[in-house]
Design a protein around this motif. Structure first.
Motif, PDB file in Angstrom:
ATOM      1  N   HIS A  45       0.797  -1.448   0.106  1.00 26.59           N
ATOM      2  CA  HIS A  45      -0.104   0.136  -0.032  1.00 26.59           C
ATOM      3  C   HIS A  45       0.914   1.148   0.079  1.00 26.59           C
ATOM      4  O   HIS A  45       0.412   2.256  -0.463  1.00 26.59           O
ATOM      5  CB  HIS A  45      -0.853   0.050   1.147  1.00 26.59           C
ATOM      6  N   THR A  46       2.097   1.003   0.393  1.00 29.40           N
ATOM      7  CA  THR A  46       2.912   2.408   0.443  1.00 29.40           C
ATOM      8  C   THR A  46       3.682   2.788  -0.550  1.00 29.40           C
ATOM      9  O   THR A  46       4.294   3.727  -1.031  1.00 29.40           O
ATOM     10  CB  THR A  46       4.002   2.369   1.676  1.00 29.40           C
ATOM     11  N   ARG A  47       3.368   1.615  -1.868  1.00 26.88           N
ATOM     12  CA  ARG A  47       4.315   1.920  -3.009  1.00 26.88           C
ATOM     13  C   ARG A  47       3.670   2.803  -3.859  1.00 26.88           C
ATOM     14  O   ARG A  47       2.295   2.907  -3.934  1.00 26.88           O
ATOM     15  CB  ARG A  47       4.313   0.807  -3.854  1.00 26.88           C
ATOM     16  N   HIS A  48       4.338   3.776  -4.450  1.00 23.42           N
ATOM     17  CA  HIS A  48       3.847   4.720  -5.507  1.00 23.42           C
ATOM     18  C   HIS A  48       2.921   4.138  -6.683  1.00 23.42           C
ATOM     19  O   HIS A  48       1.997   4.466  -6.971  1.00 23.42           O
ATOM     20  CB  HIS A  48       4.858   5.565  -6.263  1.00 23.42           C
ATOM     21  N   SER A  49       3.498   2.907  -7.187  1.00 21.74           N
ATOM     22  CA  SER A  49       2.831   2.020  -7.996  1.00 21.74           C
ATOM     23  C   SER A  49       1.452   1.694  -7.810  1.00 21.74           C
ATOM     24  O   SER A  49       0.591   1.548  -8.406  1.00 21.74           O
ATOM     25  CB  SER A  49       3.907   0.812  -8.124  1.00 21.74           C
ATOM     26  N   HIS A  50       1.134   1.395  -6.139  1.00 24.71           N
ATOM     27  CA  HIS A  50      -0.288   1.115  -5.805  1.00 24.71           C
ATOM     28  C   HIS A  50      -1.101   2.135  -6.396  1.00 24.71           C
ATOM     29  O   HIS A  50      -2.013   1.724  -6.897  1.00 24.71           O
ATOM     30  CB  HIS A  50      -0.163   0.736  -4.319  1.00 24.71           C
ATOM     31  N   GLY A  51      -0.930   3.280  -6.120  1.00 23.36           N
ATOM     32  CA  GLY A  51      -1.820   4.242  -6.529  1.00 23.36           C
ATOM     33  C   GLY A  51      -2.099   4.224  -7.965  1.00 23.36           C
ATOM     34  O   GLY A  51      -3.061   4.657  -8.477  1.00 23.36           O
ATOM     35  N   LEU A  52      -0.866   4.364  -8.667  1.00 13.80           N
ATOM     36  CA  LEU A  52      -1.016   4.252  -9.953  1.00 13.80           C
ATOM     37  C   LEU A  52      -1.779   3.349 -10.940  1.00 13.80           C
ATOM     38  O   LEU A  52      -2.528   3.413 -11.666  1.00 13.80           O
ATOM     39  CB  LEU A  52       0.264   4.395 -10.755  1.00 13.80           C
ATOM     40  N   ILE A  53      -1.694   2.044 -10.223  1.00 11.89           N
ATOM     41  CA  ILE A  53      -2.336   0.886 -10.842  1.00 11.89           C
ATOM     42  C   ILE A  53      -3.653   1.048 -10.248  1.00 11.89           C
ATOM     43  O   ILE A  53      -4.797   0.622 -11.140  1.00 11.89           O
ATOM     44  CB  ILE A  53      -1.713  -0.447 -10.388  1.00 11.89           C
ATOM     45  N   ALA A  54      -4.110   1.273  -8.996  1.00 13.36           N
ATOM     46  CA  ALA A  54      -5.444   1.404  -8.516  1.00 13.36           C
ATOM     47  C   ALA A  54      -6.217   2.633  -9.287  1.00 13.36           C
ATOM     48  O   ALA A  54      -7.362   2.383  -9.636  1.00 13.36           O
ATOM     49  CB  ALA A  54      -5.459   1.906  -7.001  1.00 13.36           C
ATOM     50  N   ASP A  55      -5.575   3.706  -9.491  1.00  6.30           N
ATOM     51  CA  ASP A  55      -6.225   4.809 -10.313  1.00  6.30           C
ATOM     52  C   ASP A  55      -6.296   4.568 -11.819  1.00  6.30           C
ATOM     53  O   ASP A  55      -7.280   4.730 -12.491  1.00  6.30           O
ATOM     54  CB  ASP A  55      -5.367   6.201 -10.193  1.00  6.30           C
ATOM     55  N   GLY A  56      -5.276   3.779 -12.278  1.00  2.10           N
ATOM     56  CA  GLY A  56      -5.232   3.680 -13.810  1.00  2.10           C
ATOM     57  C   GLY A  56      -5.931   2.312 -14.576  1.00  2.10           C
ATOM     58  O   GLY A  56      -6.318   2.272 -15.573  1.00  2.10           O
ATOM     59  N   GLY A  57      -5.652   1.355 -13.535  1.00  2.00           N
ATOM     60  CA  GLY A  57      -6.570   0.260 -13.907  1.00  2.00           C
ATOM     61  C   GLY A  57      -5.782  -0.601 -14.744  1.00  2.00           C
ATOM     62  O   GLY A  57      -6.402  -1.376 -15.706  1.00  2.00           O
ATOM     63  N   GLU A  58      -4.528  -0.248 -15.121  1.00  5.60           N
ATOM     64  CA  GLU A  58      -3.715  -0.767 -15.999  1.00  5.60           C
ATOM     65  C   GLU A  58      -2.462  -1.018 -15.517  1.00  5.60           C
ATOM     66  O   GLU A  58      -1.715  -0.314 -14.817  1.00  5.60           O
ATOM     67  CB  GLU A  58      -3.558   0.000 -17.280  1.00  5.60           C
ATOM     68  N   PHE A  59      -1.658  -2.085 -16.094  1.00  2.00           N
ATOM     69  CA  PHE A  59      -0.362  -2.366 -16.021  1.00  2.00           C
ATOM     70  C   PHE A  59       0.523  -3.100 -16.959  1.00  2.00           C
ATOM     71  O   PHE A  59      -0.163  -3.750 -17.594  1.00  2.00           O
ATOM     72  CB  PHE A  59       0.124  -2.837 -14.332  1.00  2.00           C
ATOM     73  N   VAL A  60       1.464  -2.927 -17.105  1.00  2.00           N
ATOM     74  CA  VAL A  60       2.484  -3.877 -18.104  1.00  2.00           C
ATOM     75  C   VAL A  60       3.360  -4.713 -17.255  1.00  2.00           C
ATOM     76  O   VAL A  60       4.101  -4.058 -16.533  1.00  2.00           O
ATOM     77  CB  VAL A  60       3.191  -3.109 -19.032  1.00  2.00           C
ATOM     78  N   LEU A  61       3.216  -6.113 -17.317  1.00  2.00           N
ATOM     79  CA  LEU A  61       4.229  -6.960 -16.542  1.00  2.00           C
ATOM     80  C   LEU A  61       5.312  -7.343 -17.493  1.00  2.00           C
ATOM     81  O   LEU A  61       4.992  -7.698 -18.565  1.00  2.00           O
ATOM     82  CB  LEU A  61       3.476  -8.112 -15.982  1.00  2.00           C
ATOM     83  N   ALA A  62       6.510  -7.241 -17.214  1.00  2.00           N
ATOM     84  CA  ALA A  62       7.488  -7.431 -18.037  1.00  2.00           C
ATOM     85  C   ALA A  62       8.521  -8.503 -17.299  1.00  2.00           C
ATOM     86  O   ALA A  62       8.610  -8.346 -16.036  1.00  2.00           O
ATOM     87  CB  ALA A  62       8.288  -6.231 -18.425  1.00  2.00           C
ATOM     88  N   PHE A  63       8.955  -9.312 -18.096  1.00  2.00           N
ATOM     89  CA  PHE A  63      10.152 -10.276 -17.257  1.00  2.00           C
ATOM     90  C   PHE A  63      11.490  -9.904 -17.961  1.00  2.00           C
ATOM     91  O   PHE A  63      11.986 -10.042 -19.124  1.00  2.00           O
ATOM     92  CB  PHE A  63       9.876 -11.684 -18.053  1.00  2.00           C
TER      93      PHE A  63
END
Ligand SMILES: Cc1cc2nc3c(=O)[nH]c(=O)nc-3n(C[C@H](O)[C@H](O)[C@H](O)COP(=O)(O)O)c2cc1C
Length: 161
Positions: A45-63
């Motif tokens: 919950h403390t990660r900046h990414s948490h808010g971005l994914i919660a708000d944006g509803g999207e992510f790219v997952l990369a290996f």
């Protein structure tokens, strides 16, 4: 918990409404469905990414490839609140087809994901993303793993080596 290593590492890319991207290093990621394909990622919950994914509803997952170990260290140790991690980690991007966050060049695979469910756990949220597109780079073959804090190739050798 320490007995789970070596653990695979993924990078999750998110973006704000203006398109500014952040990249987070994750160990806690797994396939969540085969048909349709889905990935689940667990983000604190403390990660900046948490808010971005919660708000944006999207992510790219990369290996990431083993050559990207230093980038994984950077993206896993500083926050996108404070640092432009793409620049700090020397990551190159390519536009995605269906989502705002970009793809990461030099990775074995990039999955464009749209969040279809989320579950708040103790101090993390598990975001489940349906894969809208998958991009595979056949020039890259060796993924990077986390072996108790060290970034290692897929076959790290005997425990403690
Ligand atoms: C090897 C490794 C694995 C990590 N796995 C996770 C994870 O699964 N979930 C998570 O929330 N943070 C994880 N982290 C920590 C985040 O990557 C780190 O807190 C990062 O700086 C957060 O960036 P942000 O604030 O820009 O989102 C991991 C870090 C490392 C180095």
């Amino acid at each position: 918990m320490a007995r789970k290593y070596p653990e695979h590492i993924v990078l999750a890319v998110s973006a704000d409404a203006a398109g500014a991207a952040d990249v987070i290093t994750l160990g806690w990621a797994m396939p969540a469905s085969g048909v349709p394909p889905m990935w689940a990622v667990s983000i604190g919950h403390t990660r900046h990414s948490h808010g971005l994914i919660a708000d944006g509803g999207e992510f790219v997952l990369a290996f990431p490839s083993v050559r990207m170990a230093e980038a994984c260290r950077v993206c896993g140790s500083v926050s996108g609140r404070d640092v432009d991690k793409l620049a700090a980690a020397g990551l190159r991007t390519e536009p995605a087809a269906f989502v705002r966050p970009p793809l990461l060049a030099g990775c074995l695979a990039n999955f464009e994901c749209r969040v279809i469910a989320s579950l708040v756990t103790g101090d993390h949220t598990v975001f489940v993303g349906e894969v809208l597109a998958a991009h595979v780079d056949d020039a890259e073959s060796d993924r990077v793993y986390n072996f108790a804090g060290r970034f290692v190739p897929a076959h790290p050798g005997p425990a403690g080596a």
